[in-house]
Motif scaffolding. Structure first.
Motif: not given
Length: 132
Positions: A114-118
Motif C-alpha cells: 500500500e505504498l503510494d506512487n510518490e
C-alpha cells in the motif's frame, strides 16, 4: 576479447525465479548494457557452478538457452562467447524490455504494501543514486 570471471554472476536463492533464468537474465542485461562485448568469453560452466554452489546442469541450461536465442556462441576450445550477430540491435532495443519484469514485480509489491506512487518512485530514485 576479454574473458570474465564467475564473479560477474549473483543469484538470489530465495527467489521464485529459477536460478538458470536468473543467470540468463544477467547475461542479457550485461550484454545490453555493454558490460559484455561481442567476442567476450564467459566463465566455464564448472567455474560458475563452483563459485555459486549450484549444479553445473543449471549453468549449462542457462548457457544453452542463451545460445539458442543467439546471445551466445559456442566456440570450440574457447567455450561460450558473446555473439557478434545482432549485438547492437539487442543492446539498443531490449534495455527497457529487460528491466520491465523487475519493475512490474516491484510495482506489485508496492501495491501489496500500500505504498503510494510518490513514495515508490522516491525510493527507486534513492536506490538509483546509491548505485551509480
Amino acid at each position: 576479447m576479454a574473458t570474465h570471471t564467475p564473479t560477474i554472476f549473483t543469484i538470489a536463492t530465495g527467489s521464485a525465479e529459477p536460478i538458470y533464468r536468473q543467470l540468463a537474465d544477467q547475461v542479457r542485461r550485461l550484454a545490453a548494457g555493454g558490460h559484455l562485448a561481442p567476442g567476450d568469453g564467459l566463465p566455464s560452466v564448472r567455474d560458475v557452478a563452483q563459485a555459486l554452489a549450484v549444479n553445473p546442469m543449471t549453468v549449462s541450461k542457462a548457457y544453452g538457452l542463451l545460445e539458442a536465442e543467439g546471445v551466445l556462441d559456442r566456440r570450440r576450445g574457447a567455450g561460450m562467447t558473446v555473439a557478434e550477430r545482432g549485438h547492437r540491435q539487442r543492446r539498443e532495443g531490449s534495455k527497457e524490455a529487460l528491466l520491465r519484469p523487475t519493475l512490474e514485480r516491484a510495482a506489485l509489491e508496492a501495491r501489496q504494501l500500500e505504498l503510494d506512487n510518490e513514495a515508490a518512485l522516491a525510493l527507486f530514485a534513492n536506490i538509483l543514486k546509491e548505485h551509480p
